[in-house]
Write a protein that holds these residues in place. Sequence first.
Motif, PDB file in Angstrom:
ATOM      1  N   ASP A  48       0.854  -1.187   0.000  1.00  0.00           N
ATOM      2  CA  ASP A  48       0.000   0.000   0.000  1.00  0.00           C
ATOM      3  C   ASP A  48       0.891   1.238   0.000  1.00  0.00           C
ATOM      4  OD1 ASP A  48      -1.731   2.084   0.524  1.00  0.00           O
ATOM      5  OD2 ASP A  48      -2.818   1.035   2.121  1.00  0.00           O
ATOM      6  N   PRO A  49       0.805   2.078  -1.023  1.00  0.00           N
ATOM      7  CA  PRO A  49       1.671   3.276  -1.080  1.00  0.00           C
ATOM      8  C   PRO A  49       1.446   4.245   0.078  1.00  0.00           C
ATOM      9  CG  PRO A  49      -0.049   3.358  -2.763  1.00  0.00           C
ATOM     10  CD  PRO A  49      -0.071   1.975  -2.205  1.00  0.00           C
ATOM     11  N   ALA A  50       0.324   4.118   0.769  1.00  0.00           N
ATOM     12  CA  ALA A  50       0.056   5.012   1.908  1.00  0.00           C
ATOM     13  C   ALA A  50       0.786   4.563   3.169  1.00  0.00           C
ATOM     14  CB  ALA A  50      -1.444   5.080   2.183  1.00  0.00           C
ATOM     15  N   LYS A  51       1.346   3.351   3.122  1.00  0.00           N
ATOM     16  CA  LYS A  51       2.046   2.811   4.287  1.00  0.00           C
ATOM     17  C   LYS A  51       3.553   2.944   4.095  1.00  0.00           C
ATOM     18  CE  LYS A  51      -1.579  -0.521   5.409  1.00  0.00           C
ATOM     19  NZ  LYS A  51      -1.960  -1.958   5.508  1.00  0.00           N
ATOM     20  N   SER A  52       4.186   3.701   4.964  1.00  0.00           N
ATOM     21  CA  SER A  52       5.634   3.893   4.876  1.00  0.00           C
ATOM     22  C   SER A  52       6.364   2.645   5.347  1.00  0.00           C
ATOM     23  CB  SER A  52       6.064   5.072   5.749  1.00  0.00           C
ATOM     24  OG  SER A  52       5.438   6.264   5.340  1.00  0.00           O
ATOM     25  N   HIS A 112      17.062   1.582  -0.787  1.00  0.00           N
ATOM     26  CA  HIS A 112      16.547   0.242  -1.075  1.00  0.00           C
ATOM     27  C   HIS A 112      15.053   0.298  -1.384  1.00  0.00           C
ATOM     28  CE1 HIS A 112      15.915  -4.106  -0.780  1.00  0.00           C
ATOM     29  NE2 HIS A 112      14.814  -3.795  -0.107  1.00  0.00           N
ATOM     30  N   PHE A 113      14.321   1.128  -0.660  1.00  0.00           N
ATOM     31  CA  PHE A 113      12.880   1.245  -0.866  1.00  0.00           C
ATOM     32  C   PHE A 113      12.522   2.277  -1.934  1.00  0.00           C
ATOM     33  CE2 PHE A 113      12.720  -0.662   3.484  1.00  0.00           C
ATOM     34  CZ  PHE A 113      11.963  -1.783   3.155  1.00  0.00           C
ATOM     35  N   GLY A 114      13.487   2.622  -2.766  1.00  0.00           N
ATOM     36  CA  GLY A 114      13.225   3.481  -3.913  1.00  0.00           C
ATOM     37  C   GLY A 114      12.949   4.932  -3.572  1.00  0.00           C
ATOM     38  N   GLY A 115      13.569   5.398  -2.495  1.00  0.00           N
ATOM     39  CA  GLY A 115      13.388   6.796  -2.131  1.00  0.00           C
ATOM     40  C   GLY A 115      12.077   7.085  -1.426  1.00  0.00           C
TER      41      GLY A 115
END
Length: 486
Positions: A48-52, A112-115
């Motif tokens: 989920d893009p809303a979850k960091s 690693h997490f693409g910024g």
Amino acid sequence: MRRSKRIMSLLMVLLLMVPVGARAGNLGGGSSGIPGTWYLGAEPSSVDPAKSPIVFVHGYNNSASVWWEGNDMYETALANGYQTAFIDLYSDRDMWENGVMLAQKLKVIYDHFGGKKLVVVGYSKGGVDAQTALVHYGAHPYVSNMISLSSPHHGTPLSDLAHSSAAWWLAALLGNNNDATRSLQTGNMRYFRSITDTHSNASKNRYYTLGGYKWGSFGSALYWGGLYLSSYGSNDGVVTVASSRLPGGTIVREGAWNHTTIREGSYTFSVFKPYTMSEQPAVANAFSAAESIVAEPETSQIVKGGKAEKAIKESFVIEDGAESFQMAFLSEKKMASLKLKGPDGKEYKAAKIEQDKGDFFKGAWVHTFEIAKPESGKWKVEGPAAAYLLMVGIDSPLDVELKKDKIQSVKASYKTKWIKYERDGKKKLKESGKGSKAGKVLDGDLTDPGVYNLTTEITGVDAKGKPFERTIIESIYVDENGKTHR
């Protein structure tokens, strides 16, 4: 059957974790975790893009495995669809060494997490290490929020106790007299706050805090630490609620957690989960740096200790009118023969014996006594040769008198010893003169920069001429400009 399923579940969790920059299969268990190694959690079925992504930072005297061994925090985060990473820092170094290492690794994890900006969750001292990385070592661009779980942002009096003239023998024997524990003395942390809260980077991240106020039943593993801290306010057995509050941060919740349960997923993940999302909930619990959180030095306790080469023969005075007292006797070994003798010669044995699970005397055997309506006079403690620490907490009307600004009914004299801790851990010990004034240490008496640990023994008589005694332990920091932080 249930136990077998639990074991299989834990094995699956460990197999799903990928160690990064370490030997294959090295999961950072126990104290064997290699500082600087970080571990990538399994990828959730859908991201989920809303979850960091969440980076979990361990505290003092443990490693990255504290999040998955005997703890369901990692499992809970994964089940909730979060990408995770865990890092091993030095378990016995101060916030400066851990902060610079963590800052470097946060950049690597961020890449690693693409910024994608990270959320950092710091447990206990890990919260102090994490803020140091963000503020002092420039890691703030890689992180949106930091969440601290019972972090001693203002230090803890248990650290002052561990480095006092009464207790350092035992703390050193247990391996808990090091850069990490020295850095958490309250005086040192007041200095840290003075250079951190005003830093230009201090407002570049959002900070959220959780604190606990449950330290267990009589004789439990965190009980004696909670008893010692109780006069400084609500606490979880290691850190006071007040110290868990971060100036400029937001109090998420202060609940019935102890210093262990506050890091466990089933207890707190759902509480801080809203603050891991890109959209932040509205809150009204901001904590201001202007709020006073500094407690006065304790005046209801007697503290004694050292290293007895022969049999232990210690004594303390309980004043007339005391309602009760509790004594915690700590040593490196279990003492079945330990005795407490009243003024009338009556002998008492420990009501409970447990090993300490806190940070500063972890592994010590704690022998707990509870005496109601104690006889006034000299009480004696006898036991075999050992390094030891005893703490007596007294419930007495005299405490009210001792806390008054102008004491008319009590006559007291003071004798202070202080230890100055150098950067390399070496100690300089000095003892003040005796007398009602000469025994007190004033700010002007300590001018050489560094951390000082002060132990003041108070002896005197009350309004009825009856003897009493107390011990006050505190720490102060003198900076390069001669300013005292206490």
